[in-house]
Design a protein around this motif. Structure first.
Motif, PDB file in Angstrom:
ATOM      1  N   PHE A 189      -2.762   3.070  -1.779  1.00 34.97           N
ATOM      2  CA  PHE A 189      -1.458   2.559  -1.388  1.00 34.97           C
ATOM      3  C   PHE A 189      -1.243   1.139  -1.901  1.00 34.97           C
ATOM      4  O   PHE A 189      -0.155   0.794  -2.381  1.00 34.97           O
ATOM      5  CB  PHE A 189      -1.343   2.595   0.145  1.00 34.97           C
ATOM      6  CG  PHE A 189      -0.059   2.039   0.676  1.00 34.97           C
ATOM      7  CD1 PHE A 189       1.112   2.778   0.610  1.00 34.97           C
ATOM      8  CD2 PHE A 189      -0.012   0.783   1.249  1.00 34.97           C
ATOM      9  CE1 PHE A 189       2.303   2.273   1.104  1.00 34.97           C
ATOM     10  CE2 PHE A 189       1.166   0.259   1.746  1.00 34.97           C
ATOM     11  CZ  PHE A 189       2.332   1.010   1.675  1.00 34.97           C
ATOM     12  N   THR A 190      -2.295   0.313  -1.821  1.00 39.22           N
ATOM     13  CA  THR A 190      -2.184  -1.061  -2.320  1.00 39.22           C
ATOM     14  C   THR A 190      -1.926  -1.086  -3.822  1.00 39.22           C
ATOM     15  O   THR A 190      -1.070  -1.836  -4.314  1.00 39.22           O
ATOM     16  CB  THR A 190      -3.466  -1.838  -1.995  1.00 39.22           C
ATOM     17  OG1 THR A 190      -3.693  -1.812  -0.578  1.00 39.22           O
ATOM     18  CG2 THR A 190      -3.352  -3.279  -2.451  1.00 39.22           C
ATOM     19  N   LEU A 191      -2.649  -0.263  -4.575  1.00 42.53           N
ATOM     20  CA  LEU A 191      -2.448  -0.214  -6.026  1.00 42.53           C
ATOM     21  C   LEU A 191      -1.045   0.256  -6.378  1.00 42.53           C
ATOM     22  O   LEU A 191      -0.368  -0.338  -7.230  1.00 42.53           O
ATOM     23  CB  LEU A 191      -3.483   0.722  -6.656  1.00 42.53           C
ATOM     24  CG  LEU A 191      -4.937   0.249  -6.683  1.00 42.53           C
ATOM     25  CD1 LEU A 191      -5.832   1.347  -7.249  1.00 42.53           C
ATOM     26  CD2 LEU A 191      -5.082  -1.017  -7.509  1.00 42.53           C
ATOM     27  N   ALA A 192      -0.605   1.326  -5.715  1.00 44.90           N
ATOM     28  CA  ALA A 192       0.693   1.905  -6.059  1.00 44.90           C
ATOM     29  C   ALA A 192       1.834   0.956  -5.715  1.00 44.90           C
ATOM     30  O   ALA A 192       2.768   0.769  -6.508  1.00 44.90           O
ATOM     31  CB  ALA A 192       0.871   3.239  -5.333  1.00 44.90           C
ATOM     32  N   VAL A 193       1.781   0.334  -4.537  1.00 46.35           N
ATOM     33  CA  VAL A 193       2.856  -0.579  -4.149  1.00 46.35           C
ATOM     34  C   VAL A 193       2.857  -1.829  -5.029  1.00 46.35           C
ATOM     35  O   VAL A 193       3.918  -2.346  -5.398  1.00 46.35           O
ATOM     36  CB  VAL A 193       2.719  -0.943  -2.655  1.00 46.35           C
ATOM     37  CG1 VAL A 193       3.703  -2.030  -2.273  1.00 46.35           C
ATOM     38  CG2 VAL A 193       2.956   0.286  -1.792  1.00 46.35           C
ATOM     39  N   SER A 194       1.676  -2.314  -5.386  1.00 42.17           N
ATOM     40  CA  SER A 194       1.616  -3.470  -6.298  1.00 42.17           C
ATOM     41  C   SER A 194       2.240  -3.131  -7.650  1.00 42.17           C
ATOM     42  O   SER A 194       2.981  -3.935  -8.224  1.00 42.17           O
ATOM     43  CB  SER A 194       0.164  -3.911  -6.478  1.00 42.17           C
ATOM     44  OG  SER A 194      -0.417  -4.306  -5.249  1.00 42.17           O
ATOM     45  N   GLY A 195       1.945  -1.937  -8.155  1.00 45.38           N
ATOM     46  CA  GLY A 195       2.562  -1.512  -9.408  1.00 45.38           C
ATOM     47  C   GLY A 195       4.064  -1.382  -9.293  1.00 45.38           C
ATOM     48  O   GLY A 195       4.809  -1.766 -10.221  1.00 45.38           O
ATOM     49  N   TRP A 196       4.537  -0.845  -8.157  1.00 43.38           N
ATOM     50  CA  TRP A 196       5.985  -0.718  -7.960  1.00 43.38           C
ATOM     51  C   TRP A 196       6.661  -2.082  -7.921  1.00 43.38           C
ATOM     52  O   TRP A 196       7.755  -2.257  -8.467  1.00 43.38           O
ATOM     53  CB  TRP A 196       6.247   0.055  -6.669  1.00 43.38           C
ATOM     54  CG  TRP A 196       7.682   0.085  -6.255  1.00 43.38           C
ATOM     55  CD1 TRP A 196       8.738   0.590  -6.983  1.00 43.38           C
ATOM     56  CD2 TRP A 196       8.234  -0.421  -5.041  1.00 43.38           C
ATOM     57  NE1 TRP A 196       9.908   0.425  -6.281  1.00 43.38           N
ATOM     58  CE2 TRP A 196       9.630  -0.182  -5.093  1.00 43.38           C
ATOM     59  CE3 TRP A 196       7.689  -1.032  -3.930  1.00 43.38           C
ATOM     60  CZ2 TRP A 196      10.478  -0.548  -4.061  1.00 43.38           C
ATOM     61  CZ3 TRP A 196       8.534  -1.395  -2.886  1.00 43.38           C
ATOM     62  CH2 TRP A 196       9.911  -1.153  -2.956  1.00 43.38           C
ATOM     63  N   ILE A 197       6.031  -3.064  -7.288  1.00 45.01           N
ATOM     64  CA  ILE A 197       6.598  -4.421  -7.257  1.00 45.01           C
ATOM     65  C   ILE A 197       6.660  -5.015  -8.661  1.00 45.01           C
ATOM     66  O   ILE A 197       7.656  -5.655  -9.045  1.00 45.01           O
ATOM     67  CB  ILE A 197       5.761  -5.307  -6.315  1.00 45.01           C
ATOM     68  CG1 ILE A 197       5.915  -4.831  -4.870  1.00 45.01           C
ATOM     69  CG2 ILE A 197       6.194  -6.772  -6.428  1.00 45.01           C
ATOM     70  CD1 ILE A 197       5.008  -5.550  -3.894  1.00 45.01           C
ATOM     71  N   LEU A 198       5.610  -4.810  -9.457  1.00 50.34           N
ATOM     72  CA  LEU A 198       5.635  -5.315 -10.826  1.00 50.34           C
ATOM     73  C   LEU A 198       6.735  -4.642 -11.645  1.00 50.34           C
ATOM     74  O   LEU A 198       7.442  -5.303 -12.424  1.00 50.34           O
ATOM     75  CB  LEU A 198       4.276  -5.086 -11.486  1.00 50.34           C
ATOM     76  CG  LEU A 198       3.111  -5.960 -11.001  1.00 50.34           C
ATOM     77  CD1 LEU A 198       1.834  -5.564 -11.708  1.00 50.34           C
ATOM     78  CD2 LEU A 198       3.414  -7.428 -11.223  1.00 50.34           C
ATOM     79  N   ILE A 199       6.891  -3.345 -11.478  1.00 50.56           N
ATOM     80  CA  ILE A 199       7.947  -2.639 -12.207  1.00 50.56           C
ATOM     81  C   ILE A 199       9.324  -3.165 -11.800  1.00 50.56           C
ATOM     82  O   ILE A 199      10.206  -3.380 -12.650  1.00 50.56           O
ATOM     83  CB  ILE A 199       7.837  -1.124 -11.963  1.00 50.56           C
ATOM     84  CG1 ILE A 199       6.591  -0.562 -12.633  1.00 50.56           C
ATOM     85  CG2 ILE A 199       9.079  -0.397 -12.476  1.00 50.56           C
ATOM     86  CD1 ILE A 199       6.316   0.885 -12.305  1.00 50.56           C
ATOM     87  N   SER A 200       9.517  -3.375 -10.500  1.00 49.27           N
ATOM     88  CA  SER A 200      10.806  -3.883 -10.033  1.00 49.27           C
ATOM     89  C   SER A 200      11.093  -5.280 -10.564  1.00 49.27           C
ATOM     90  O   SER A 200      12.252  -5.627 -10.819  1.00 49.27           O
ATOM     91  CB  SER A 200      10.817  -3.899  -8.493  1.00 49.27           C
ATOM     92  OG  SER A 200      10.596  -2.607  -7.969  1.00 49.27           O
ATOM     93  N   SER A 201      10.041  -6.079 -10.740  1.00 51.82           N
ATOM     94  CA  SER A 201      10.252  -7.447 -11.216  1.00 51.82           C
ATOM     95  C   SER A 201      10.615  -7.511 -12.698  1.00 51.82           C
ATOM     96  O   SER A 201      11.124  -8.540 -13.162  1.00 51.82           O
ATOM     97  CB  SER A 201       8.994  -8.287 -10.967  1.00 51.82           C
ATOM     98  OG  SER A 201       7.917  -7.843 -11.768  1.00 51.82           O
ATOM     99  N   THR A 202      10.357  -6.458 -13.451  1.00 49.00           N
ATOM    100  CA  THR A 202      10.679  -6.484 -14.883  1.00 49.00           C
ATOM    101  C   THR A 202      12.170  -6.324 -15.158  1.00 49.00           C
ATOM    102  O   THR A 202      12.645  -6.759 -16.210  1.00 49.00           O
ATOM    103  CB  THR A 202       9.919  -5.378 -15.621  1.00 49.00           C
ATOM    104  OG1 THR A 202      10.311  -4.095 -15.093  1.00 49.00           O
ATOM    105  CG2 THR A 202       8.424  -5.545 -15.475  1.00 49.00           C
ATOM    106  N   ILE A 203      12.899  -5.714 -14.235  1.00 47.18           N
ATOM    107  CA  ILE A 203      14.319  -5.449 -14.501  1.00 47.18           C
ATOM    108  C   ILE A 203      15.119  -6.751 -14.643  1.00 47.18           C
ATOM    109  O   ILE A 203      15.899  -6.903 -15.587  1.00 47.18           O
ATOM    110  CB  ILE A 203      14.910  -4.532 -13.408  1.00 47.18           C
ATOM    111  CG1 ILE A 203      14.237  -3.155 -13.486  1.00 47.18           C
ATOM    112  CG2 ILE A 203      16.414  -4.385 -13.569  1.00 47.18           C
ATOM    113  CD1 ILE A 203      14.765  -2.160 -12.482  1.00 47.18           C
TER     114      ILE A 203
END
Length: 248
Positions: free
Chosen positions: A24-38
């Protein structure tokens, strides 16, 4: 034997819970990074050095293109309407927005399906929900990595094309952040799916063992009783271990 089985079951549950929390920590961290790229500015960047100190930095993202001079002043121009955009920018926008939405729903499903939470129903139901959350994260990571790779392919193809005479760009920081976030989302989603593999195994094994033992002992008891009855009938004596209500 029972104490050992309970200890192993508790250890297995604790191990699965730890894997779930890490995933869960890995997946949510990746989702936050993806959201920050927009909203990140530098999807592609290029600089032109002047003869003395004048330097202009050209950069662009999914929403606008800008130029920044040596004094730090930026002049930006928003892209025209969506129908007038180039096709690859439209595709990248759609994929990145889809990745953010999939990650959002995956986070909610993961919170419901994890064993450390009190919602979601039985263990079997929570396992299915957690696996569904992992699938959402995997699809979100694949969408993001596809968008970043498509954008990077367009940049590199223009950069190495000798017939392309317009401004040439290089890969920006947002692409590397997007790739890193996609990898974390995919890894976290796979870990969430595979953390459910061993659920319920110990319970089924214990039930099968006790059932088999009970069946064997019952069958042995019936055979011994039948042998006693036959032996008593042959000797003309009443069977042992039975009273007058034995055959009622």
């Amino acid at each position: 034997m029972s104490c050992g089985g309970n200890a192993l079951e508790i250890a297995s549950k604790m191990s699965n819970m730890g894997v779930e929390m890490l995933a869960f920590t890995l997946a949510v961290s990746g989702w936050i990074l993806i959201s920050s790229t927009i909203p990140t500015d530098y999807w592609k960047v290029s600089s032109i050095d002047g003869t003395v100190i004048t330097t202009a930095t050209f950069w662009s993202n999914l929403w606008k293109t800008c130029v920044t001079d040596s004094t730090g002043v930026s002049n930006c121009k928003d892209f025209p309407s969506m129908l007038a955009l180039e096709g690859y920018i439209q595709v990248c926008r759609g994929l990145m927005i889809a990745a953010v939405c999939l990650g959002f729903f995956g986070s909610i499903l993961a919170l419901v399906g994890m064993k450390c939470t009190k919602i979601g129903g039985s263990d079997k139901t929570k396992a299915r929900i957690a696996c569904l959350a992992g699938i959402h994260f995997i699809l979100g990571g694949l969408s993001s990595v596809t968008a970043c790779s498509l954008y990077a392919h367009r940049i590199t193809s223009e950069f190495f094309d000798p017939t392309y005479i317009a401004q040439k760009y290089e890969l920006g920081a947002a692409l590397f952040i997007g790739w890193a976030g996609s990898a974390l989302c995919i890894l976290g989603g796979i870990a969430l799916c595979f953390s459910m593999a061993g659920n319920g195994t110990s319970k089924r094994a214990g039930y099968t063992y006790s059932g088999a033992a009970s069946f064997i002992s019952s069958r042995t008891k019936v055979q011994n009783t039948a042998a006693d009855v036959r032996s008593a009938r042959g000797n003309g004596n009443p069977p042992k271990h039975f009273d007058k209500n034995a055959y009622v």
